[in-house]
Each structure stands twice: as structure tokens, then as C-alpha cells.
Scaffold this motif. Structure first.
Motif, PDB file in Angstrom:
ATOM      1  N   ALA A 148     -15.987  24.073  -9.604  1.00 45.18           N
ATOM      2  CA  ALA A 148     -15.296  23.902  -9.478  1.00 45.18           C
ATOM      3  C   ALA A 148     -14.895  22.000  -9.677  1.00 45.18           C
ATOM      4  O   ALA A 148     -14.340  21.551  -9.945  1.00 45.18           O
ATOM      5  N   ALA A 149     -16.523  21.983  -9.939  1.00 46.58           N
ATOM      6  CA  ALA A 149     -17.057  20.478 -10.539  1.00 46.58           C
ATOM      7  C   ALA A 149     -16.376  19.659 -12.247  1.00 46.58           C
ATOM      8  O   ALA A 149     -15.730  18.903 -12.084  1.00 46.58           O
ATOM      9  N   ILE A 150     -17.083  20.303 -12.812  1.00 49.05           N
ATOM     10  CA  ILE A 150     -17.238  20.457 -14.240  1.00 49.05           C
ATOM     11  C   ILE A 150     -15.349  19.931 -14.747  1.00 49.05           C
ATOM     12  O   ILE A 150     -14.864  18.897 -15.615  1.00 49.05           O
ATOM     13  N   PRO A 151     -14.434  20.426 -14.349  1.00 52.81           N
ATOM     14  CA  PRO A 151     -12.755  20.903 -14.554  1.00 52.81           C
ATOM     15  C   PRO A 151     -12.441  19.877 -13.568  1.00 52.81           C
ATOM     16  O   PRO A 151     -11.386  19.061 -14.597  1.00 52.81           O
ATOM     17  N   ALA A 152     -12.589  19.109 -12.898  1.00 53.22           N
ATOM     18  CA  ALA A 152     -12.107  18.237 -12.450  1.00 53.22           C
ATOM     19  C   ALA A 152     -12.522  16.674 -12.591  1.00 53.22           C
ATOM     20  O   ALA A 152     -12.177  16.047 -12.325  1.00 53.22           O
ATOM     21  N   THR A 153     -14.014  16.694 -13.098  1.00 50.36           N
ATOM     22  CA  THR A 153     -14.946  15.305 -13.358  1.00 50.36           C
ATOM     23  C   THR A 153     -13.893  15.046 -14.994  1.00 50.36           C
ATOM     24  O   THR A 153     -13.341  14.199 -15.465  1.00 50.36           O
ATOM     25  N   VAL A 154     -13.877  16.452 -16.216  1.00 50.78           N
ATOM     26  CA  VAL A 154     -13.254  15.592 -16.715  1.00 50.78           C
ATOM     27  C   VAL A 154     -11.872  15.289 -16.648  1.00 50.78           C
ATOM     28  O   VAL A 154     -11.436  14.609 -17.194  1.00 50.78           O
ATOM     29  N   ALA A 155     -11.159  16.067 -16.286  1.00 47.69           N
ATOM     30  CA  ALA A 155      -9.944  15.987 -15.671  1.00 47.69           C
ATOM     31  C   ALA A 155      -9.663  14.401 -14.954  1.00 47.69           C
ATOM     32  O   ALA A 155      -8.486  13.820 -15.257  1.00 47.69           O
ATOM     33  N   TYR A 156     -10.850  13.844 -14.205  1.00 45.34           N
ATOM     34  CA  TYR A 156     -10.411  12.958 -13.798  1.00 45.34           C
ATOM     35  C   TYR A 156     -10.264  11.665 -14.707  1.00 45.34           C
ATOM     36  O   TYR A 156     -10.323  10.849 -14.167  1.00 45.34           O
ATOM     37  N   ASN A 157     -11.333  11.692 -15.446  1.00 44.22           N
ATOM     38  CA  ASN A 157     -11.441  10.041 -16.176  1.00 44.22           C
ATOM     39  C   ASN A 157     -10.472  11.078 -17.622  1.00 44.22           C
ATOM     40  O   ASN A 157     -10.373   9.735 -17.898  1.00 44.22           O
ATOM     41  N   ARG A 158      -9.836  11.578 -17.739  1.00 45.57           N
ATOM     42  CA  ARG A 158      -9.554  11.598 -19.154  1.00 45.57           C
ATOM     43  C   ARG A 158      -8.164  10.419 -18.022  1.00 45.57           C
ATOM     44  O   ARG A 158      -6.431  10.233 -18.463  1.00 45.57           O
ATOM     45  N   PHE A 159      -7.494  11.571 -16.824  1.00 39.33           N
ATOM     46  CA  PHE A 159      -6.419  11.351 -16.686  1.00 39.33           C
ATOM     47  C   PHE A 159      -6.524   9.291 -15.841  1.00 39.33           C
ATOM     48  O   PHE A 159      -5.487   8.571 -16.247  1.00 39.33           O
ATOM     49  N   ALA A 160      -7.863   8.928 -15.459  1.00 44.91           N
ATOM     50  CA  ALA A 160      -8.008   7.269 -15.534  1.00 44.91           C
ATOM     51  C   ALA A 160      -7.827   6.503 -16.476  1.00 44.91           C
ATOM     52  O   ALA A 160      -6.747   5.556 -16.665  1.00 44.91           O
ATOM     53  N   HIS A 161      -8.018   7.188 -17.815  1.00 40.13           N
ATOM     54  CA  HIS A 161      -7.734   6.542 -19.439  1.00 40.13           C
ATOM     55  C   HIS A 161      -6.491   6.632 -19.215  1.00 40.13           C
ATOM     56  O   HIS A 161      -6.139   5.491 -19.837  1.00 40.13           O
ATOM     57  N   ASP A 162      -5.441   7.195 -19.027  1.00 40.57           N
ATOM     58  CA  ASP A 162      -4.519   7.479 -19.409  1.00 40.57           C
ATOM     59  C   ASP A 162      -3.195   6.806 -18.069  1.00 40.57           C
ATOM     60  O   ASP A 162      -2.388   5.836 -19.309  1.00 40.57           O
ATOM     61  N   VAL A 163      -4.319   6.819 -17.597  1.00 42.67           N
ATOM     62  CA  VAL A 163      -3.508   5.424 -16.480  1.00 42.67           C
ATOM     63  C   VAL A 163      -3.329   3.897 -16.614  1.00 42.67           C
ATOM     64  O   VAL A 163      -2.592   3.489 -16.401  1.00 42.67           O
ATOM     65  N   ASP A 164      -4.968   3.663 -17.276  1.00 40.40           N
ATOM     66  CA  ASP A 164      -5.116   2.930 -18.036  1.00 40.40           C
ATOM     67  C   ASP A 164      -4.401   1.864 -18.763  1.00 40.40           C
ATOM     68  O   ASP A 164      -3.297   0.600 -19.189  1.00 40.40           O
ATOM     69  N   ALA A 165      -4.270   3.334 -20.043  1.00 39.10           N
ATOM     70  CA  ALA A 165      -3.390   3.081 -21.075  1.00 39.10           C
ATOM     71  C   ALA A 165      -2.060   2.255 -20.730  1.00 39.10           C
ATOM     72  O   ALA A 165      -1.560   1.603 -20.904  1.00 39.10           O
TER      73      ALA A 165
END
Length: 225
Positions: A186-203
């Protein structure tokens, strides 16, 4: 009752785990399903916002008249950069029609309107990412709690066994470790997705910032003539 050494499938381990461990696994499964729902939903939302912003920038810098672009954008389903443009151009026209206002005040009001619109869009794009962060950080500990509880339960059960062997202990420990595995699942996909989405929102935030400054300069030059 613990599964026998011949019956060590994952399903059997889950079904024969203690009630507390099963509840922990059930909670982790629900968190995992919810996180995957938000992952797919957020992926499509951010992809759509990025695509729409790119298309709008192409039209904006393609030499289209601002009034025509405003009317065209307002008639459609505006999102992301389009809403920032509509908010800024609407405020700019409204302040100019008042008359008697300094150009600097007009531009300040226009920028404030675009900044407010940008913040609303970023809040929408960033929605539910905090849930993914929570799942990524909490799930391993929930799984670990299930594992510790299961191991305690397994060793407590040994008190009723005359002779403790590996075959006696292994099933109980194995079913407990499944909780940790589910927690990591449960944790690994959520963490990877959070980091990716945070990067996309910052961009996108940087892209919106750049557009606001460039659009403000265009409006200022337009108002000065």
C-alpha cells in the motif's frame, strides 16, 4: 487455528490469521484501493490540465487577438491556465472601464485576480495528494503493528504446545509477516505517486507564474498605448 506446514499459501495465511491481524490487513487493503483510485484519478486530472495549458499557450502565442481568445476560451470548459487568463483579462477590462485609475493600480488588481485564480487551480490539482502522502507514511507502521501482534499471538500459542518446532512456529510468523508485506504494497505506490504528482503540480505552478508575468507585461503595454 494456524495452517499446517503444507498449507502455506498467502490466502491460507490470511484466512487463518488472528482477528486483529485480519483487521489490520483489511484496513491496509482499503487504504491501498483508495490510494489507487486517487492515483488514477489524479493522473488523468494532471495530464488533462497540462495538455489544456499547452494547447492554450499555443493559441495565446499564435497571434490570436486577446478579445477573440477571451471570448473563445470563456465559451469552452476552461481549466488551469485558461481560467487564469479569463480572471486576469476580466479584471483588467473591468478596472480600465472605471476610469481615473493609475496604470499601476490596474495592473496590481489584474495580477491579484490572476494569483487568486492560480491558487484555486493549484488547490484543485493538489487535492487528495495529502491522502497519498499519509498512506505512504502510515501504512508500513500499520502493517508492522499487525506483524508484531501476530508474532506475539504465535508465541503465546506455543505455551500450549509441548515441544516447539520450526513447523509449529513458522505458520504463525509467516501470517504475521503478510501484514508487513501488505503495508509495503500500500505504501510504495502511494509514495511514488505522491512524489510524482507533487513534481507535476510544482511544474504547473511555475508555468502559471511565468504566464502571469508575461501576460501582465502584454496588458501593461496594451494599456500604455
Amino acid at each position: 487455528m494456524a495452517p499446517t506446514s503444507e498449507d502455506m499459501s498467502i490466502l491460507s495465511l490470511v484466512m487463518n490469521a488472528s482477528l486483529v491481524v485480519q483487521l489490520v490487513m483489511g484496513l491496509l487493503l482499503v487504504l491501498s484501493l483508495l490510494s489507487w483510485w486517487h492515483i488514477f484519478s489524479k493522473h488523468f486530472t494532471l495530464s488533462h490540465a497540462t495538455k489544456k495549458s499547452e494547447d492554450f499557450e499555443d493559441r495565446f502565442w499564435g497571434g490570436t487577438d486577446l478579445n477573440g481568445l477571451f471570448d473563445q476560451t470563456r465559451r469552452g470548459h476552461a481549466i488551469a491556465m485558461e481560467k487564469i487568463f479569463i480572471a486576469g483579462f476580466t479584471e483588467f477590462q473591468k478596472l480600465r472601464q472605471r476610469g481615473g485609475m493609475e496604470l499601476s493600480n490596474i495592473m496590481d488588481g489584474t495580477r491579484r485576480a490572476m494569483r487568486a485564480s492560480m491558487q484555486r487551480e493549484l488547490d484543485y490539482l493538489d487535492k487528495h495528494t495529502s491522502f497519498l502522502a499519509s498512506v505512504g507514511s502510515v501504512s508500513p507502521y500499520i502493517g508492522l503493528f499487525g506483524t508484531v501482534w501476530g508474532i506475539m499471538h504465535a508465541f503465546t500459542g506455543l505455551a500450549n504446545v509441548g515441544q516447539a518446532t520450526l513447523a509449529t512456529v513458522a505458520p504463525g510468523i509467516a501470517e504475521s509477516l503478510v501484514a508487513t508485506a501488505i503495508g509495503l504494497f500500500a505504501a510504495i505506490p502511494a509514495t511514488v505517486a505522491y512524489n510524482r504528482f507533487a513534481h507535476d503540480v510544482d511544474a504547473l505552478a511555475n508555468r502559471f507564474d511565468t504566464f502571469i508575468e508575461e501576460f501582465s507585461n502584454i496588458l501593461q503595454r496594451q494599456a500604455a498605448h
